[in-house]
Design a protein around this motif. Structure first.
Motif, mmCIF file in Angstrom:
data_model
loop_
_atom_site.group_PDB
_atom_site.id
_atom_site.type_symbol
_atom_site.label_atom_id
_atom_site.label_comp_id
_atom_site.label_asym_id
_atom_site.label_seq_id
_atom_site.Cartn_x
_atom_site.Cartn_y
_atom_site.Cartn_z
ATOM 1 N N GLU A 196 0.699 -1.375 0.230
ATOM 2 C CA GLU A 196 0.513 0.220 -0.126
ATOM 3 C C GLU A 196 0.835 1.184 0.047
ATOM 4 O O GLU A 196 0.466 2.271 -0.900
ATOM 5 C CB GLU A 196 -0.611 -0.166 0.835
ATOM 6 C CG GLU A 196 -1.690 1.294 1.074
ATOM 7 C CD GLU A 196 -2.809 1.453 2.089
ATOM 8 O OE1 GLU A 196 -3.024 2.041 2.210
ATOM 9 O OE2 GLU A 196 -2.973 -0.092 3.422
ATOM 10 N N MET A 197 1.517 1.466 0.935
ATOM 11 C CA MET A 197 2.793 2.522 0.708
ATOM 12 C C MET A 197 3.484 2.372 -0.621
ATOM 13 O O MET A 197 3.584 3.727 -1.323
ATOM 14 C CB MET A 197 3.863 1.503 1.317
ATOM 15 C CG MET A 197 3.985 2.674 2.900
ATOM 16 S SD MET A 197 4.976 2.320 3.984
ATOM 17 C CE MET A 197 4.204 1.416 5.964
ATOM 18 N N GLY A 198 4.069 1.689 -1.394
ATOM 19 C CA GLY A 198 4.383 1.109 -2.758
ATOM 20 C C GLY A 198 3.502 1.838 -3.254
ATOM 21 O O GLY A 198 4.078 2.960 -4.622
ATOM 22 N N ALA A 199 1.586 1.414 -3.537
ATOM 23 C CA ALA A 199 1.015 2.484 -3.989
ATOM 24 C C ALA A 199 0.840 3.662 -4.316
ATOM 25 O O ALA A 199 0.859 4.649 -5.263
ATOM 26 C CB ALA A 199 0.098 1.320 -4.547
ATOM 27 N N ARG A 200 0.972 4.388 -3.284
ATOM 28 C CA ARG A 200 0.728 5.419 -2.530
ATOM 29 C C ARG A 200 2.292 6.134 -3.156
ATOM 30 O O ARG A 200 2.110 7.645 -3.937
ATOM 31 C CB ARG A 200 0.260 5.867 -1.138
ATOM 32 C CG ARG A 200 -1.185 5.377 -0.941
ATOM 33 C CD ARG A 200 -0.966 5.522 0.698
ATOM 34 N NE ARG A 200 -2.439 5.485 1.370
ATOM 35 C CZ ARG A 200 -3.144 6.058 1.060
ATOM 36 N NH1 ARG A 200 -3.295 7.356 0.055
ATOM 37 N NH2 ARG A 200 -4.533 5.530 1.582
ATOM 38 N N LEU B 229 7.472 1.172 -8.844
ATOM 39 C CA LEU B 229 8.460 0.194 -8.083
ATOM 40 C C LEU B 229 8.620 -0.860 -8.525
ATOM 41 O O LEU B 229 6.773 -1.234 -8.674
ATOM 42 C CB LEU B 229 7.859 1.004 -6.336
ATOM 43 C CG LEU B 229 8.011 2.432 -6.365
ATOM 44 C CD1 LEU B 229 7.591 2.732 -4.816
ATOM 45 C CD2 LEU B 229 9.231 2.613 -6.146
ATOM 46 N N GLU B 230 9.602 -1.707 -8.375
ATOM 47 C CA GLU B 230 9.251 -3.403 -7.962
ATOM 48 C C GLU B 230 9.532 -3.952 -6.645
ATOM 49 O O GLU B 230 9.581 -2.847 -5.656
ATOM 50 C CB GLU B 230 10.535 -3.996 -9.366
ATOM 51 C CG GLU B 230 11.290 -2.660 -10.101
ATOM 52 C CD GLU B 230 10.043 -3.446 -11.052
ATOM 53 O OE1 GLU B 230 8.777 -4.182 -10.624
ATOM 54 O OE2 GLU B 230 10.030 -2.355 -12.120
ATOM 55 N N MET B 231 8.960 -5.057 -6.290
ATOM 56 C CA MET B 231 9.057 -5.561 -5.125
ATOM 57 C C MET B 231 10.157 -5.945 -4.504
ATOM 58 O O MET B 231 10.185 -4.953 -2.722
ATOM 59 C CB MET B 231 8.617 -7.013 -5.780
ATOM 60 C CG MET B 231 7.901 -8.237 -4.078
ATOM 61 S SD MET B 231 7.149 -6.806 -2.973
ATOM 62 C CE MET B 231 5.308 -7.750 -3.859
#
Length: 92
Positions: free
Chosen positions: A50-54, A63-65
């Motif tokens: 969720e942080m990555g999506a934001r 961003l990649e995993m």
């Protein structure tokens, strides 16, 4: 959102803190560059996602995993965002 590659570290940190605070349900002023996401907040993979999506949305990046699993502290997040912020908008 300011898109310049030279967006300073404090500006990036402010945006990162805004995104992370929403996901964790904490006040932005609780978060610093030294905040350890897993040790202090027991952040799990869903919260990291969720942080990555934001962050992707706010910085208009992808961003990649491996980016998400790299994050230990907010300083790590800031450093990775500075690497990923393009000088020019990404076109698809």
């Amino acid at each position: 959102m300011k898109r310049e590659k030279d967006m300073d570290r404090d500006q990036v940190l402010k945006v990162v803190c805004e995104c992370v605070a929403v996901v964790l349900g904490v006040a932005e002023d609780e978060l610093t560059e030294n905040t350890h996401l897993r040790a202090e907040y027991d952040v799990d993979s869903l919260e990291l996602t969720e942080m990555g999506a934001r962050l992707e949305s706010r910085f208009d990046i992808r961003l990649e995993m491996e980016d998400l699993t790299y994050f230990q502290t907010l300083g790590d997040v800031v450093a990775r965002m500075q690497q990923r912020i393009p000088a020019e908008p990404v076109t698809a």
